[in-house]
Scaffold this motif. Structure first.
Motif, PDB file in Angstrom:
ATOM      1  N   ARG A  69      27.361 -47.402  17.467  1.00 27.39           N
ATOM      2  CA  ARG A  69      27.242 -48.657  16.708  1.00 27.39           C
ATOM      3  C   ARG A  69      25.803 -49.158  16.711  1.00 27.39           C
ATOM      4  O   ARG A  69      25.293 -49.625  15.690  1.00 27.39           O
ATOM      5  N   LEU A  70      25.135 -49.055  17.868  1.00 28.35           N
ATOM      6  CA  LEU A  70      23.739 -49.478  17.951  1.00 28.35           C
ATOM      7  C   LEU A  70      22.849 -48.607  17.063  1.00 28.35           C
ATOM      8  O   LEU A  70      21.949 -49.113  16.394  1.00 28.35           O
ATOM      9  N   ARG A  71      23.108 -47.321  17.056  1.00 23.73           N
ATOM     10  CA  ARG A  71      22.325 -46.422  16.196  1.00 23.73           C
ATOM     11  C   ARG A  71      22.453 -46.821  14.729  1.00 23.73           C
ATOM     12  O   ARG A  71      21.499 -46.739  13.967  1.00 23.73           O
ATOM     13  N   GLN A  72      23.631 -47.241  14.337  1.00 22.61           N
ATOM     14  CA  GLN A  72      23.847 -47.638  12.956  1.00 22.61           C
ATOM     15  C   GLN A  72      23.098 -48.922  12.607  1.00 22.61           C
ATOM     16  O   GLN A  72      22.834 -49.183  11.440  1.00 22.61           O
ATOM     17  N   LEU A  73      22.763 -49.714  13.606  1.00 22.37           N
ATOM     18  CA  LEU A  73      22.048 -50.971  13.374  1.00 22.37           C
ATOM     19  C   LEU A  73      20.531 -50.819  13.399  1.00 22.37           C
ATOM     20  O   LEU A  73      19.814 -51.750  13.032  1.00 22.37           O
ATOM     21  N   ILE A  74      20.035 -49.683  13.820  1.00 19.42           N
ATOM     22  CA  ILE A  74      18.595 -49.504  13.985  1.00 19.42           C
ATOM     23  C   ILE A  74      17.844 -49.759  12.685  1.00 19.42           C
ATOM     24  O   ILE A  74      16.850 -50.477  12.662  1.00 19.42           O
ATOM     25  N   GLY A  75      18.315 -49.203  11.585  1.00 19.08           N
ATOM     26  CA  GLY A  75      17.629 -49.382  10.304  1.00 19.08           C
ATOM     27  C   GLY A  75      17.521 -50.841   9.916  1.00 19.08           C
ATOM     28  O   GLY A  75      16.446 -51.312   9.525  1.00 19.08           O
ATOM     29  N   ARG A  76      18.617 -51.567  10.032  1.00 19.82           N
ATOM     30  CA  ARG A  76      18.599 -52.992   9.685  1.00 19.82           C
ATOM     31  C   ARG A  76      17.697 -53.781  10.623  1.00 19.82           C
ATOM     32  O   ARG A  76      16.967 -54.677  10.196  1.00 19.82           O
ATOM     33  N   ALA A  77      17.762 -53.472  11.907  1.00 18.44           N
ATOM     34  CA  ALA A  77      16.934 -54.179  12.887  1.00 18.44           C
ATOM     35  C   ALA A  77      15.457 -53.949  12.593  1.00 18.44           C
ATOM     36  O   ALA A  77      14.647 -54.884  12.664  1.00 18.44           O
ATOM     37  N   LEU A  78      15.098 -52.738  12.254  1.00 24.55           N
ATOM     38  CA  LEU A  78      13.701 -52.456  11.931  1.00 24.55           C
ATOM     39  C   LEU A  78      13.260 -53.183  10.668  1.00 24.55           C
ATOM     40  O   LEU A  78      12.123 -53.653  10.585  1.00 24.55           O
ATOM     41  N   GLN A  79      14.135 -53.297   9.697  1.00 24.33           N
ATOM     42  CA  GLN A  79      13.787 -54.044   8.477  1.00 24.33           C
ATOM     43  C   GLN A  79      13.512 -55.510   8.804  1.00 24.33           C
ATOM     44  O   GLN A  79      12.549 -56.102   8.291  1.00 24.33           O
ATOM     45  N   VAL A  80      14.331 -56.103   9.648  1.00 27.70           N
ATOM     46  CA  VAL A  80      14.136 -57.500  10.037  1.00 27.70           C
ATOM     47  C   VAL A  80      12.824 -57.661  10.794  1.00 27.70           C
ATOM     48  O   VAL A  80      12.040 -58.571  10.518  1.00 27.70           O
ATOM     49  N   LEU A  81      12.586 -56.765  11.755  1.00 24.36           N
ATOM     50  CA  LEU A  81      11.337 -56.842  12.508  1.00 24.36           C
ATOM     51  C   LEU A  81      10.126 -56.657  11.605  1.00 24.36           C
ATOM     52  O   LEU A  81       9.138 -57.380  11.712  1.00 24.36           O
ATOM     53  N   GLU A  82      10.210 -55.700  10.715  1.00 23.39           N
ATOM     54  CA  GLU A  82       9.101 -55.451   9.808  1.00 23.39           C
ATOM     55  C   GLU A  82       8.818 -56.680   8.946  1.00 23.39           C
ATOM     56  O   GLU A  82       7.669 -57.092   8.783  1.00 23.39           O
ATOM     57  N   ALA A  83       9.861 -57.290   8.421  1.00 24.82           N
ATOM     58  CA  ALA A  83       9.675 -58.490   7.600  1.00 24.82           C
ATOM     59  C   ALA A  83       9.032 -59.606   8.423  1.00 24.82           C
ATOM     60  O   ALA A  83       8.113 -60.273   7.955  1.00 24.82           O
ATOM     61  N   ASP A  84       9.498 -59.793   9.660  1.00 26.69           N
ATOM     62  CA  ASP A  84       8.915 -60.831  10.512  1.00 26.69           C
ATOM     63  C   ASP A  84       7.464 -60.516  10.848  1.00 26.69           C
ATOM     64  O   ASP A  84       6.615 -61.395  10.851  1.00 26.69           O
ATOM     65  N   LEU A  85       7.195 -59.263  11.144  1.00 32.60           N
ATOM     66  CA  LEU A  85       5.832 -58.887  11.506  1.00 32.60           C
ATOM     67  C   LEU A  85       4.871 -59.055  10.335  1.00 32.60           C
ATOM     68  O   LEU A  85       3.726 -59.438  10.513  1.00 32.60           O
ATOM     69  N   LEU A  86       5.327 -58.769   9.142  1.00 32.92           N
ATOM     70  CA  LEU A  86       4.443 -58.809   7.988  1.00 32.92           C
ATOM     71  C   LEU A  86       4.345 -60.193   7.352  1.00 32.92           C
ATOM     72  O   LEU A  86       3.342 -60.510   6.730  1.00 32.92           O
ATOM     73  N   GLN A  87       5.373 -61.014   7.497  1.00 26.57           N
ATOM     74  CA  GLN A  87       5.409 -62.244   6.725  1.00 26.57           C
ATOM     75  C   GLN A  87       5.345 -63.521   7.546  1.00 26.57           C
ATOM     76  O   GLN A  87       5.002 -64.563   7.012  1.00 26.57           O
ATOM     77  N   ASP A  88       5.683 -63.480   8.798  1.00 27.13           N
ATOM     78  CA  ASP A  88       5.766 -64.719   9.569  1.00 27.13           C
ATOM     79  C   ASP A  88       4.383 -65.270   9.881  1.00 27.13           C
ATOM     80  O   ASP A  88       3.475 -64.534  10.226  1.00 27.13           O
ATOM     81  N   ASP A  89       4.230 -66.578   9.756  1.00 23.56           N
ATOM     82  CA  ASP A  89       2.957 -67.233  10.028  1.00 23.56           C
ATOM     83  C   ASP A  89       2.762 -67.531  11.514  1.00 23.56           C
ATOM     84  O   ASP A  89       1.660 -67.867  11.935  1.00 23.56           O
ATOM     85  N   ASP A  90       3.814 -67.425  12.287  1.00 19.70           N
ATOM     86  CA  ASP A  90       3.738 -67.735  13.709  1.00 19.70           C
ATOM     87  C   ASP A  90       3.184 -66.526  14.473  1.00 19.70           C
ATOM     88  O   ASP A  90       3.852 -65.521  14.636  1.00 19.70           O
ATOM     89  N   ARG A  91       1.958 -66.643  14.935  1.00 16.04           N
ATOM     90  CA  ARG A  91       1.288 -65.539  15.613  1.00 16.04           C
ATOM     91  C   ARG A  91       2.046 -65.105  16.867  1.00 16.04           C
ATOM     92  O   ARG A  91       2.166 -63.923  17.152  1.00 16.04           O
ATOM     93  N   ARG A  92       2.564 -66.075  17.622  1.00 15.56           N
ATOM     94  CA  ARG A  92       3.299 -65.734  18.845  1.00 15.56           C
ATOM     95  C   ARG A  92       4.551 -64.934  18.530  1.00 15.56           C
ATOM     96  O   ARG A  92       4.902 -64.022  19.258  1.00 15.56           O
ATOM     97  N   LEU A  93       5.228 -65.275  17.449  1.00 16.97           N
ATOM     98  CA  LEU A  93       6.416 -64.522  17.062  1.00 16.97           C
ATOM     99  C   LEU A  93       6.041 -63.089  16.694  1.00 16.97           C
ATOM    100  O   LEU A  93       6.704 -62.140  17.094  1.00 16.97           O
ATOM    101  N   ARG A  94       4.952 -62.930  15.963  1.00 15.81           N
ATOM    102  CA  ARG A  94       4.504 -61.583  15.594  1.00 15.81           C
ATOM    103  C   ARG A  94       4.145 -60.783  16.836  1.00 15.81           C
ATOM    104  O   ARG A  94       4.504 -59.621  16.966  1.00 15.81           O
TER     105      ARG A  94
END
Length: 146
Positions: A69-94
């Motif tokens: 089940r965790l393996r199946q979530l990896i793709g979605r989790a990476l998409q969320v992280l990527e979006a946060d890393l690329l778009q979030d203005d909060d430096r600490r969150l990045r």
């Protein structure tokens, strides 16, 4: 005369106890649910080889399902992280997200220096000062696509 361990089967109470233990119940809670003493549960868990083997096998079965089940979530989790890393203005969150990604893949705090002499020249060219400047630009300027 008791059956040998090779032919002995778990009793219904023992099979139920296994499921309850895997559900996170305490020995006392399991004992009350299956109608035996807490000491009996403890004895099954620590001394009964058939019970222990069945508990371990069932635990492995469940973990296997969880891992899948965790393996199946990896793709979605990476998409969320990527979006946060690329778009979030909060430096600490990045920074936090980046550190978690590096920890997950085993690179955070790792010595990345190559042991292969033929690859050593690539690493030697990347001095600590250059790495420090690159990281400073990375965190100060934010993520940019090249």
């Amino acid at each position: 005369m008791a059956k040998s361990d090779k032919t002995r089967q778990l009793r219904l109470a023992q099979r139920n106890a296994i499921e309850l233990l895997l559900a996170g119940k305490t020995d006392q809670e399991v004992a009350e649910a299956v109608g035996v003493s807490r000491q009996t549960i403890n004895s099954w868990r620590n001394k009964d080889e058939l019970f222990r083997a069945a508990l371990d096998a069932r635990r492995q079965e469940l973990w296997g399902a969880y891992v899948e089940r965790l393996r199946q979530l990896i793709g979605r989790a990476l998409q969320v992280l990527e979006a946060d890393l690329l778009q979030d203005d909060d430096r600490r969150l990045r920074q936090s997200a980046a550190v978690h990604v590096l920890k997950c893949v085993g690179l955070y705090g790792a010595n990345l220096e190559p042991t292969n002499p033929t690859e050593r020249w690539l690493f030697d060219d990347w001095t600590d000062a250059r790495l420090e400047r690159a990281l400073k630009r990375f965190w100060d300027d934010g993520f940019t696509e090249s």
